[in-house]
Design an enzyme around this catalytic site. Structure first.
Site, PDB file in Angstrom:
ATOM      1  N   LYS A   1      18.867  98.493   7.768  1.00 55.77           N
ATOM      2  CA  LYS A   1      20.184  98.023   8.191  1.00 55.77           C
ATOM      3  C   LYS A   1      20.185  97.579   9.645  1.00 55.77           C
ATOM      4  CE  LYS A   1      24.580  97.248   7.856  1.00 55.77           C
ATOM      5  NZ  LYS A   1      24.911  95.958   7.210  1.00 55.77           N
TER       6      LYS A   1
ATOM      7  N   HIS B   1      13.215  65.012   1.099  1.00 54.18           N
ATOM      8  CA  HIS B   1      12.037  65.022   1.967  1.00 54.18           C
ATOM      9  C   HIS B   1      11.049  66.113   1.571  1.00 54.18           C
ATOM     10  CE1 HIS B   1      13.892  61.948   4.406  1.00 54.18           C
ATOM     11  NE2 HIS B   1      15.012  62.638   4.275  1.00 54.18           N
TER      12      HIS B   1
ATOM     13  N   GLU C   1      17.779  88.683  -0.633  1.00 55.16           N
ATOM     14  CA  GLU C   1      17.537  90.014  -0.048  1.00 55.16           C
ATOM     15  C   GLU C   1      17.872  91.137  -1.014  1.00 55.16           C
ATOM     16  OE1 GLU C   1      19.806  90.986   3.470  1.00 55.16           O
ATOM     17  OE2 GLU C   1      21.568  89.981   2.706  1.00 55.16           O
TER      18      GLU C   1
ATOM     19  N   GLU D   1      23.635  81.464   4.194  1.00 61.21           N
ATOM     20  CA  GLU D   1      24.052  82.841   3.935  1.00 61.21           C
ATOM     21  C   GLU D   1      23.998  83.145   2.427  1.00 61.21           C
ATOM     22  OE1 GLU D   1      24.231  85.290   5.646  1.00 61.21           O
ATOM     23  OE2 GLU D   1      25.503  86.748   4.640  1.00 61.21           O
TER      24      GLU D   1
ATOM     25  N   LYS E   1      21.756  86.172   0.950  1.00 61.66           N
ATOM     26  CA  LYS E   1      22.372  87.270   0.177  1.00 61.66           C
ATOM     27  C   LYS E   1      21.627  87.449  -1.128  1.00 61.66           C
ATOM     28  CE  LYS E   1      24.240  89.252   2.250  1.00 61.66           C
ATOM     29  NZ  LYS E   1      24.392  88.925   3.630  1.00 61.66           N
TER      30      LYS E   1
ATOM     31  N   ASN F   1      12.272 107.370  16.319  1.00 61.42           N
ATOM     32  CA  ASN F   1      12.696 106.055  15.850  1.00 61.42           C
ATOM     33  C   ASN F   1      12.277 105.065  16.920  1.00 61.42           C
ATOM     34  OD1 ASN F   1      13.955 103.875  14.740  1.00 61.42           O
ATOM     35  ND2 ASN F   1      16.043 104.569  15.143  1.00 61.42           N
ATOM     36  N   GLY F   2      11.576 103.996  16.512  1.00 57.12           N
ATOM     37  CA  GLY F   2      11.126 102.995  17.477  1.00 57.12           C
ATOM     38  C   GLY F   2       9.628 102.777  17.367  1.00 57.12           C
TER      39      GLY F   2
ATOM     40  N   CYS G   1      14.342 103.762  10.974  1.00 58.15           N
ATOM     41  CA  CYS G   1      14.308 105.212  10.838  1.00 58.15           C
ATOM     42  C   CYS G   1      15.638 105.859  11.247  1.00 58.15           C
ATOM     43  CB  CYS G   1      13.238 105.782  11.761  1.00 58.15           C
ATOM     44  SG  CYS G   1      11.653 104.991  11.587  1.00 58.15           S
TER      45      CYS G   1
ATOM     46  N   TRP H   1      10.972 104.543   8.233  1.00 57.26           N
ATOM     47  CA  TRP H   1      10.763 103.172   7.766  1.00 57.26           C
ATOM     48  C   TRP H   1       9.442 102.754   8.392  1.00 57.26           C
ATOM     49  CZ3 TRP H   1      10.524  98.100   9.737  1.00 57.26           C
ATOM     50  CH2 TRP H   1      10.804  97.084   8.821  1.00 57.26           C
TER      51      TRP H   1
ATOM     52  N   ARG I   1      20.199 102.953   6.384  1.00 58.34           N
ATOM     53  CA  ARG I   1      19.379 102.267   7.386  1.00 58.34           C
ATOM     54  C   ARG I   1      18.056 101.769   6.816  1.00 58.34           C
ATOM     55  NH1 ARG I   1      20.970 103.614  12.686  1.00 58.34           N
ATOM     56  NH2 ARG I   1      18.887 103.512  13.534  1.00 58.34           N
TER      57      ARG I   1
HETATM   58  C1  F6R Z   1      21.560  90.323   5.990  1.00 59.58           C
HETATM   59  C2  F6R Z   1      21.657  91.164   7.166  1.00 59.58           C
HETATM   60  C3  F6R Z   1      20.746  90.886   8.297  1.00 59.58           C
HETATM   61  C4  F6R Z   1      21.456  91.078   9.640  1.00 59.58           C
HETATM   62  C5  F6R Z   1      20.464  90.945  10.787  1.00 59.58           C
HETATM   63  C6  F6R Z   1      21.137  91.120  12.131  1.00 59.58           C
HETATM   64  O1  F6R Z   1      22.472  90.698   5.018  1.00 59.58           O
HETATM   65  O2  F6R Z   1      22.429  92.076   7.228  1.00 59.58           O
HETATM   66  O3  F6R Z   1      20.197  89.610   8.216  1.00 59.58           O
HETATM   67  O4  F6R Z   1      22.486  90.149   9.750  1.00 59.58           O
HETATM   68  O5  F6R Z   1      19.461  91.905  10.654  1.00 59.58           O
HETATM   69  O6  F6R Z   1      21.677  92.388  12.263  1.00 59.58           O
HETATM   70  P1  F6R Z   1      22.786  92.718  13.336  1.00 59.58           P
HETATM   71  O7  F6R Z   1      24.004  91.924  12.966  1.00 59.58           O
HETATM   72  O8  F6R Z   1      23.007  94.183  13.223  1.00 59.58           O
HETATM   73  O9  F6R Z   1      22.248  92.292  14.660  1.00 59.58           O
END
Ligand code: F6R
Length: 608
Positions: free
Chosen positions: A603, A504, A488, A481, A485, A101-102, A2, A75, A27
């Site tokens: 985010k 396996h 997501e 990674e 990418k 938020n929270g 949020c 959110w 976010r």
């Molecule tokens: C993927 C992504 C997330 C963050 C994860 C940790 O593209 O951005 O997997 O890496 O939520 O977030 P931070 O780095 O802000 O602790």
């Protein structure tokens, strides 16, 4: 998660709130709302869906007159995304408005208590409890009600609060959820993150846990939970508003992919001086480094993937055992943390709830914590014993790219520093590695120049159902990674596998035409991975390979090859990840996905 914005001042609040919420869109959210005091009562508007619906509903804010207001992007955690569950929430008389938020963890208990006292709830949210709880304690003094409510609430919260009886004041409070305050020319603002208020002020106050802010008559006053006034100093934000804008790129993600050479350079440069690695912020002498016998690297998501790479680098260079852990696991598994252990937490936002909890767990048990963090002044940055900032600048796209790349180079430098102190590498090796590190920004640029080719390749896979990423050693970390990418942002199912593990189980999922991306950058493992590639190819897979220039052997098995420039074996991730980012971006774009704001994602994950 949020987003919160609040304004009190001489201007009309609603357009400022909308503008701030715009900047917090990254976010992640599913509904938005605002409440504004219009001189007689608190008016509000809420809408499920994108911010533009709230804009339309309020005629860009014009329908909500008044100079005191709070806004929110939600959110959903408790209760589905809907108009009713959207914030702000109110007491029954609509004289107290709250954005949150929270998560209020004990909301069910509080709700039961309030219902017992005759309070009626209209939403399914935990936030509505806050509005009624404030009403319950309110006897004319907002600070009193806020402090009493804080004593009762458990969990995490950043709150923006308006009391209709006190139309000259805007209140806000935080516990375990980020909140900032700032004073502009015509008023004062609160927000969950800097971009929301940067247009109005560069001097920002970061609220600490259980701090309360009251804004009145152009003044910002801070208090602790006992209502004692506290002094705070503002931090000046160095980066520009334009850093948080798209600058002509179609998406923030693409812009941030292109910012990687600079971000990597900015993170390396201050720490390489006169051909030497200088990490002052580490705050450790060589002797203290040598006293460490074990490192835990703890993070979430992509940040965790950099930690997986770092494990190979630290162990390879500094010969020190490194355990990597997902923060959500670490915090509950009673890890063995003794003297001589160093915890390194890695986080772009510096607010990730699980990573923060891991940090606190370690600190409580007397273990030194080093944070590798991007957001200056964030909770992790403040609470870690030492902070090594990554200088990626603001990252807006939900899917991380440039922060990931800066985390990697920060970790390389750290590993080299440890290796130096422990005497496990020669000066010549350090010199050679520094040369390679300095070349990385230019090499990333070179890879970015080939984006069209990858775009054409990506266009062939917009309809893919499953994609697999395979690799060994550091190549496995890169695969993790690459896979994240893709899934997501494109919503295509994908998995990363250690290439040797395919047999396996996973190999049974390979069908005619399944795309398998093989990362093959570790020379000593070339042959092994190539044989795994052949195994899937004979079962019908289409093979994309990312490998070092000159490794033409890979062409025997691969259908499509992307070559990366030559670098030290420990740094290949920084190059190999670039084509994988570009590939994911174009697959998602081809599918018409919302690249910067993928569904269900936020985010900054500030709740557990
Ligand atoms: C993927 C992504 C997330 C963050 C994860 C940790 O593209 O951005 O997997 O890496 O939520 O977030 P931070 O780095 O802000 O602790």
């Amino acid at each position: 998660m949020c987003g919160i914005v609040g304004y009190i001042g001489a201007k009309q609040a609603a357009p400022i709130l909308l503008d701030g919420l715009d900047k917090l869109e990254y976010r992640g959210y599913d509904s938005a709302g605002m409440a504004v005091y219009d001189g007689k009562k608190i008016q509000f508007a809420k809408a499920r869906g994108r911010l533009k619906i709230l804009r339309e509903l309020t005629h860009d804010g014009a329908k909500l007159p008044g100079c005191l207001g709070i806004g929110h992007t939600r959110w959903a955690t408790h209760g589905v995304p809907s108009n009713t569950n959207a914030h702000p929430h109110f007491n029954e008389a609509e004289t107290i408005a709250v954005v949150h938020n929270g998560i209020i963890e004990n909301y069910a208990r509080l709700k039961k208590m309030l219902v017992g006292k005759g309070y009626r709830f209209v939403s399914e949210t935990d936030t509505e409890v806050v509005a009624h709880l404030l009403d319950y304690y309110y006897e004319g003094d907002p600070m009193d009600a806020i402090c009493k409510a804080m004593q009762r609430m458990e969990g995490s919260y950043a709150l923006g609060i308006i009391f209709m009886d006190h139309p000259g004041r805007l209140y806000a409070v935080r516990k375990d959820s980020p909140l900032i305050a700032g004073k502009a020319e015509d008023g004062c603002l609160i927000a969950s993150d800097v971009p929301a208020i940067l247009k109005y002020t560069r001097d920002v106050y970061f609220l600490q846990n259980e701090e309360i802010v009251c804004m009145e008559a152009g003044q910002i006053n801070f208090f602790n939970i006992d209502k004692d006034p506290i002094e705070k100093t503002a931090t000046t934000i160095e980066w520009d508003v334009s850093a948080a804008e798209k600058a002509g790129y179609e998406h923030f993600m693409l812009k941030e992919i292109y910012e990687q050479p600079k971000a990597v350079l900015d993170t390396l440069n201050p720490r390489i001086r006169n051909g030497k690695i200088e990490i002052e912020e580490l705050g450790m002498t060589d002797e203290e480094i040598r006293a460490i016998h074990k490192i835990y690297m703890v993070a979430c998501g992509s940040a965790y993937h950099t930690a997986v790479t770092a494990k190979y680098v630290f162990e390879g260079l500094a010969r020190i055992p490194v355990e990597t852990d997902l923060a959500s696991e670490f915090r509950y598994r009673d890890p063995i943390l003794d003297e001589g252990t160093l915890l390194i937490v890695v986080s772009q936002s510096g607010e990730t709830a699980d990573t923060l909890a891991a940090l606190r767990e370690a600190k409580q048990r007397g273990v030194r914590v080093l944070g590798i963090v991007n957001v200056v002044g964030s909770s992790i940055a403040r609470e870690a014993d030492n902070v090594m900032y990554t200088w990626a600048g603001p990252e807006i796209a939900v899917a991380t790219t440039k922060a990931y790349s800066t985390q990697l180079v920060a970790e390389y430098l750290l590993a080299m520093k440890f290796a130096e102190a422990r005497g496990t590498v020669t000066q010549q090796e350090i010199d050679d590695m520094l040369l390679d590190l300095r070349r990385l920004p230019q090499q990333i640029e070179l890879l970015l120049d080939h984006k069209e080719k990858l775009q054409r390749f990506a266009n062939r896979y917009v309809a893919a159902r499953d994609v697999f990423f395979i690799g060994r050693g550091i190549d496995y970390a890169i695969s993790l990674e690459g896979s994240l990418k893709l899934k997501e942002i494109s919503y295509i199912h994908s998995e990363a596998y250690a290439a040797g593990e395919l047999k396996h189980g996973t190999i049974s999922l390979i069908e005619e035409g399944t795309l398998v991306a093989a990362v093959v950058t570790q020379k000593d493992l070339y042959k092994k991975t190539i044989s795994n590639m052949v195994e899937v190819k004979t079962r019908g897979a289409f093979l994309l390979a990312v490998t070092n220039e000159g490794n033409t052997e890979v062409e025997k098995a691969a259908d499509y090859v992307v070559y990366i420039p030559e670098t030290n074996k420990y740094f290949t991730n920084s190059l190999a990840v670039i084509p994988l980012q570009i590939f994911s971006y174009y697959v998602a774009l081809g599918k018409g996905c919302d690249v910067d704001k993928p569904r269900n994602l936020a985010k900054s994950v500030t709740v557990e």
